[in-house]
Design an enzyme around this catalytic site. Sequence first.
Site, PDB file in Angstrom:
ATOM      1  CB  CYS A   2      -2.513  16.896   6.041  1.00 26.32           C
ATOM      2  SG  CYS A   2      -1.091  17.424   6.999  1.00 26.32           S
ATOM      3  NE  ARG A  27      -3.561  12.733   2.003  1.00 25.80           N
ATOM      4  CZ  ARG A  27      -2.722  12.429   1.028  1.00 25.80           C
ATOM      5  NH1 ARG A  27      -2.924  11.356   0.320  1.00 25.80           N
ATOM      6  NH2 ARG A  27      -1.679  13.180   0.776  1.00 25.80           N
ATOM      7  CD1 TRP A  75       0.558  11.315  10.773  1.00 23.76           C
ATOM      8  CD2 TRP A  75       2.287  12.254   9.732  1.00 23.76           C
ATOM      9  NE1 TRP A  75       1.662  10.552  11.025  1.00 23.76           N
ATOM     10  CE2 TRP A  75       2.735  11.099  10.412  1.00 23.76           C
ATOM     11  CE3 TRP A  75       3.208  13.009   9.020  1.00 23.76           C
ATOM     12  CZ2 TRP A  75       4.068  10.685  10.380  1.00 23.76           C
ATOM     13  CZ3 TRP A  75       4.531  12.593   8.996  1.00 23.76           C
ATOM     14  CH2 TRP A  75       4.948  11.448   9.674  1.00 23.76           C
ATOM     15  CG  ASN A 101      -0.816  16.946   2.054  1.00 25.36           C
ATOM     16  OD1 ASN A 101      -0.013  16.622   2.914  1.00 25.36           O
ATOM     17  ND2 ASN A 101      -1.119  16.178   1.027  1.00 25.36           N
ATOM     18  N   GLY A 102       1.729  19.122   2.972  1.00 25.21           N
ATOM     19  CA  GLY A 102       3.091  19.203   2.424  1.00 25.21           C
ATOM     20  C   GLY A 102       4.000  19.925   3.397  1.00 25.21           C
ATOM     21  CD  GLU A 488       3.616  -7.126   4.696  1.00 26.84           C
ATOM     22  OE1 GLU A 488       4.627  -6.395   4.704  1.00 26.84           O
ATOM     23  OE2 GLU A 488       2.467  -6.673   4.722  1.00 26.84           O
ATOM     24  CE  LYS A 492       0.920  -5.056   7.489  1.00 27.39           C
ATOM     25  NZ  LYS A 492       1.435  -4.879   6.163  1.00 27.39           N
ATOM     26  CD  GLU A 495       1.920  -1.782   9.483  1.00 22.29           C
ATOM     27  OE1 GLU A 495       2.128  -0.613   9.176  1.00 22.29           O
ATOM     28  OE2 GLU A 495       1.787  -2.675   8.637  1.00 22.29           O
ATOM     29  CG  HIS A 511      24.663 -16.475  11.358  1.00 21.03           C
ATOM     30  ND1 HIS A 511      25.947 -16.966  11.358  1.00 21.03           N
ATOM     31  CD2 HIS A 511      23.973 -17.212  10.459  1.00 21.03           C
ATOM     32  CE1 HIS A 511      26.034 -17.946  10.474  1.00 21.03           C
ATOM     33  NE2 HIS A 511      24.844 -18.120   9.912  1.00 21.03           N
ATOM     34  CE  LYS A 610      -3.323   2.161   2.993  1.00 18.90           C
ATOM     35  NZ  LYS A 610      -2.806   0.856   3.410  1.00 18.90           N
TER      36      LYS A 610
HETATM   37  C1  F6R Z   1       2.704  -1.206   6.073  1.00 23.29           C
HETATM   38  C2  F6R Z   1       2.490  -0.095   5.177  1.00 23.29           C
HETATM   39  C3  F6R Z   1       3.650   0.750   4.787  1.00 23.29           C
HETATM   40  C4  F6R Z   1       3.582   1.032   3.290  1.00 23.29           C
HETATM   41  C5  F6R Z   1       4.687   2.016   2.891  1.00 23.29           C
HETATM   42  C6  F6R Z   1       4.713   2.266   1.405  1.00 23.29           C
HETATM   43  O1  F6R Z   1       1.536  -1.897   6.331  1.00 23.29           O
HETATM   44  O2  F6R Z   1       1.392   0.154   4.776  1.00 23.29           O
HETATM   45  O3  F6R Z   1       4.850   0.154   5.137  1.00 23.29           O
HETATM   46  O4  F6R Z   1       3.728  -0.170   2.604  1.00 23.29           O
HETATM   47  O5  F6R Z   1       4.477   3.226   3.552  1.00 23.29           O
HETATM   48  O6  F6R Z   1       3.510   2.791   0.959  1.00 23.29           O
HETATM   49  P1  F6R Z   1       3.094   2.758  -0.554  1.00 23.29           P
HETATM   50  O7  F6R Z   1       2.943   1.346  -0.970  1.00 23.29           O
HETATM   51  O8  F6R Z   1       1.794   3.505  -0.589  1.00 23.29           O
HETATM   52  O9  F6R Z   1       4.182   3.454  -1.325  1.00 23.29           O
END
Ligand code: F6R
Length: 615
Positions: A2, A27, A75, A101-102, A488, A492, A495, A511, A610
Site C-alpha cells: 500500500c 503501490r 492494495w 503497509n505490510g 517482455e 507488456k 498486463e 514443440h 507497481k
Molecule cells: C511488469 C512489471 C513487473 C515488475 C516486477 C518486479 O511490467 O513491472 O513484472 O518487473 O514486479 O519489480 P521490481 O523490478 O520493482 O523488483
Amino acid sequence: MCGIVAYVGEKNPLPIVLDGLQRLEYRGYDSAGVFISNRNEKQTTKVVGKVAALRKALSQKVVINATMGMGHTRWATHGEPAYQNAHPHVSNSGNLVLIHNGIIENYAILKKELILRGYTFESETDSEVLVNWIEEIQKTEKLSLAKATQVALNQVIGAFGIVLYDIKNPDKLIVARLGSPIAIGLDKDGYFVGSDATPFLEHTREVVYLEDNEMAILQPSSPLEVLHIQNGKKLDPEIQQLKWNLENIQKDGFEHFMLKEIHEQPAAIRDTLRGRLLNEEGKIQISSFNEHQQKFLNAGRIIIVACGTSWHAGLVGEYLIESFARIPVEVEYASEFRYREPILYSDDIVIPISQSGETADTLAAIKLAKQAGAFIYGVCNVVGSSISRETNSGMYTHAGPEIGVASTKAFTTQIAVLSLIALKLAEIKETLPQHVLRNYLNELDNIPEQLEQLIAQKKIVGKIAQQIYQSTNCLYLGRGYNFPVALEGALKLKEISYIHAEGYPAAEMKHGPIALIDEDMPVIVIATRKGHYEKIVSNVQEIKSRKGIIIAIVTQGDVSVKEMADYCIEIPESSACFTPFFATLPLQFLSYYIAVLRGCNVDQPRNLAKSVTVE
Ligand code: F6R
C-alpha cells in the site's frame, strides 16, 4: 502493498496528503482514506476506489483546519476492497489512529486474544488488530505510546511500515518499519512521511530512510528521534539529499505515464551510461567495481535473481555476461530461488535486479544468499530502497521515477547496466579482443540517439495496433537475445490490455504452440538480421503456412521476412547483443496502443501494483 503518507507541522496537511497519495497510487489503488486532525477536532474520510474518488468525497464535506494528516492507498491483502477495510484504522478507545503497509502474519492469534479481552473489530484487516494491540499494551502496561509501540512491534510477526497518531497527543507521529519502506522528509516547519520520497519532493530535499527494525518519533518542535525497535537504543539518522524533482514525476503533457516513460528511454539510458561508459578513452568505469574487482575476477558463477520484467532483463544479462566474460550465469525467479534450497558457494556473486528495490521475493532471495556467504551486487533504480541497502554493493540504473505500473524504461536501463557489467568483466578478464570491446562501447554509446530516431516511427506501430487490438491471444517469438524480448513483449501486452499472450523461443514453437496458430492468431516475430536470421526466416515460413498474422520486427532494409510478413516494423542495424534495446521499444508502443484502443487503464491495470511488497 500500500502507499502511506503523512504530515505533521505548520503547513496544511490535506493537500500534502492527497497529492502524495496520488503519487503513491502505483503501490495499490483499491481503496483510499485520510485522517486529519487539529488540537480539537478530527475527521476521517474513506472510499472504495482511487484517490480521485477520495478527493471527490472530501469536496462534498466541510474540511477542518488541520495540523496533522495521514493518508493511505490500499492494495488488499487481508479483507476485500471495502469501506470498512480501508485505512486509517482506529483503536477501540478512539484514541489511536493507524495507517499500515505490510502484513501482520500472526494477526489471527492477536485478534483472538483481543476479542477475549473485550475488543471489537469493524474490519477484516490485520492493521486494525495492530492498532488495538498497541492500545492494549499501552493500557495494561501503562507505557508511553512510543514504548507501547516498540513492545507491540516486537511481538508481531510479519512486515510493517506504519504511521501512528494519538489524538490526545496531537503534535506527534510515530513511524516504524520492518520490510515495508518509510521515508521521512525533514524541513524547518515539520515532518513528512511517505512509502517513498515522491509525496514530499516539492517541499524538501532532506530525507531519512528508516532501516528495518527502526522507529521514529516526529515532533515538529524537536529533532528527529530514531530508535531501534528491538533494543530501544537511540540511533543517529543519516540525512540524505534527494536527487529526483517534481518534473520527474509529472506527465509532461503525455496522456499516460507509461507513454511518457517509453519516450524517456533515450534520456534514461544516457543517464545510465553517463560517467560509466567512457567511449573516447575506450573503457568502462564502474566505481563500485574498483573495490570489488578481485571478487569478480574470482567469481565461479553469477546468479541473477529477480521478478517479472526485471527477470527478463536478467535473461539478457545472462546472454551478455556469458558471451562477453565467459562466466557461467544462472537466472532465477526470486520467488523460486528463496524456497528451493539452492546450492550457494562463497565465490558466487548474486545480482538481484529490481526497479522498485522493494520486491519482497527479491529481498528475501538476497537475504538467503547473504546468509550463505555470497557477495551481493545489486542493480536497482530507487535510491535508498530496501534492496539497495541490503546489497553489498551495486549500481543504480538512474532511470528516474517509473510511475506507470508496466515497466518500460526500467527494463532498458537495466539491460544498459548489465551491458556495462558484462563489458567491464570482459575488460578485466580480457575475454574480448580490444577492437571488439571498442566496437561494443561505440555501439552502446550510440543507442540513445538511435532510439530517439526509432521513437519517431511510433505511428506505424499505432496502425498495426488498430489491426489486432480485438484479438484474444497473441504469440511472441524470438531467438537468442531476442527471446527475453519476446517474453517482455508478451508480458507488456497481458498486463495492460488483458489479452492473453505468450513469449516463446522461436524454435520451440514446433514443440507445441504451433498448434495454436490459425488466421486469427497474431504472431509477433523478432527477426533481426544479426542473430540466427536464417533460422528465424524458416520459423516465419512455418507461421505463414498456418495462416498466422505475422507482425515482424526486422532490421532496416530487410527483404526476406518483409515478403512474408503482414506488417513490419524496422529497427536499426546493431550487433545481436544490443537488439533488445531496439526490439523492445516497438513492443512497448504496441501494447500501449492496443490497451488504449481497448479502453484499458494503462497506468493502473487491474489487480496489479507497481511494487510487490508481499510474497
Ligand atoms: C511488469 C512489471 C513487473 C515488475 C516486477 C518486479 O511490467 O513491472 O513484472 O518487473 O514486479 O519489480 P521490481 O523490478 O520493482 O523488483
